[in-house]
Write a protein that holds these residues in place. Structure first.
Motif, mmCIF file in Angstrom:
data_model
loop_
_atom_site.group_PDB
_atom_site.id
_atom_site.type_symbol
_atom_site.label_atom_id
_atom_site.label_comp_id
_atom_site.label_asym_id
_atom_site.label_seq_id
_atom_site.Cartn_x
_atom_site.Cartn_y
_atom_site.Cartn_z
ATOM 1 N N SER A 16 0.830 -1.203 0.000
ATOM 2 C CA SER A 16 0.000 0.000 0.000
ATOM 3 C C SER A 16 0.866 1.254 0.000
ATOM 4 O O SER A 16 2.000 1.237 0.480
ATOM 5 C CB SER A 16 -0.907 0.023 1.235
ATOM 6 O OG SER A 16 -1.780 -1.073 1.244
ATOM 7 N N ARG A 66 -9.798 -0.870 -4.560
ATOM 8 C CA ARG A 66 -8.397 -0.874 -4.105
ATOM 9 C C ARG A 66 -7.926 0.521 -3.687
ATOM 10 O O ARG A 66 -7.129 0.634 -2.751
ATOM 11 C CB ARG A 66 -7.482 -1.390 -5.220
ATOM 12 C CG ARG A 66 -7.766 -2.809 -5.651
ATOM 13 C CD ARG A 66 -6.674 -3.327 -6.592
ATOM 14 N NE ARG A 66 -6.563 -2.537 -7.815
ATOM 15 C CZ ARG A 66 -5.451 -1.940 -8.207
ATOM 16 N NH1 ARG A 66 -4.342 -2.001 -7.489
ATOM 17 N NH2 ARG A 66 -5.427 -1.262 -9.358
ATOM 18 N N ASN A 83 -4.243 0.551 -2.082
ATOM 19 C CA ASN A 83 -4.019 -0.768 -1.492
ATOM 20 C C ASN A 83 -3.928 -1.827 -2.587
ATOM 21 O O ASN A 83 -4.345 -1.603 -3.719
ATOM 22 C CB ASN A 83 -5.150 -1.115 -0.532
ATOM 23 C CG ASN A 83 -5.255 -0.157 0.622
ATOM 24 O OD1 ASN A 83 -4.265 0.432 1.058
ATOM 25 N ND2 ASN A 83 -6.464 0.030 1.128
#
Length: 126
Positions: A16, A66, A83
């Motif tokens: 991330s 995401r 992420n």
């Protein structure tokens, strides 16, 4: 208006990163904010955008689920939480500001944005 993006780096797939973009020079809460990216040899593409208030967000299909865009109108900052990064996310990421309401623009279109940050490199290794 000045935009200063930061937070990029070299990470591995699945990691991330959080990008930040600090806005100065005008009233931040009057601007729709967007994130774009440009990979080598490719055109600049939209990633996400957020309305003046932060209540409405937009995402391109490839990052839905995401990435999360958010803003802090007290800190004059827009964020992009990324992420589950993939190698295909590798690009220079740019923040951009539009003085128009997000409902009235095509948020995917770079021409809708009047101001741009300098870009921050995100590299995702496999």
């Amino acid at each position: 208006v000045q935009l200063q993006a930061s937070g990029g780096g070299l990470v591995q797939a699945g990691d991330s990163l959080r990008l930040s973009c600090v806005f100065s020079g005008r009233t931040f809460s009057s601007y729709t904010m967007g994130w774009f990216r440009q990979a080598p040899g490719k055109e600049r593409e939209s990633v996400a955008a957020i309305s003046w208030s932060g209540r409405v967000t937009y995402y391109t299909d490839g990052v839905k689920g995401r990435f999360t865009i958010s803003r802090d109108n007290f800190q004059n900052t827009v964020y992009l939480q990324m992420n589950s990064l993939k190698p295909e996310d590798t690009a220079v990421y740019y923040c951009a500001a539009s003085p128009n309401d997000s409902y009235g623009i095509d948020w995917h279109d770079p021409n809708e944005y009047d101001y741009w940050g300098q870009g921050t490199q995100v590299t995702v290794s496999s």
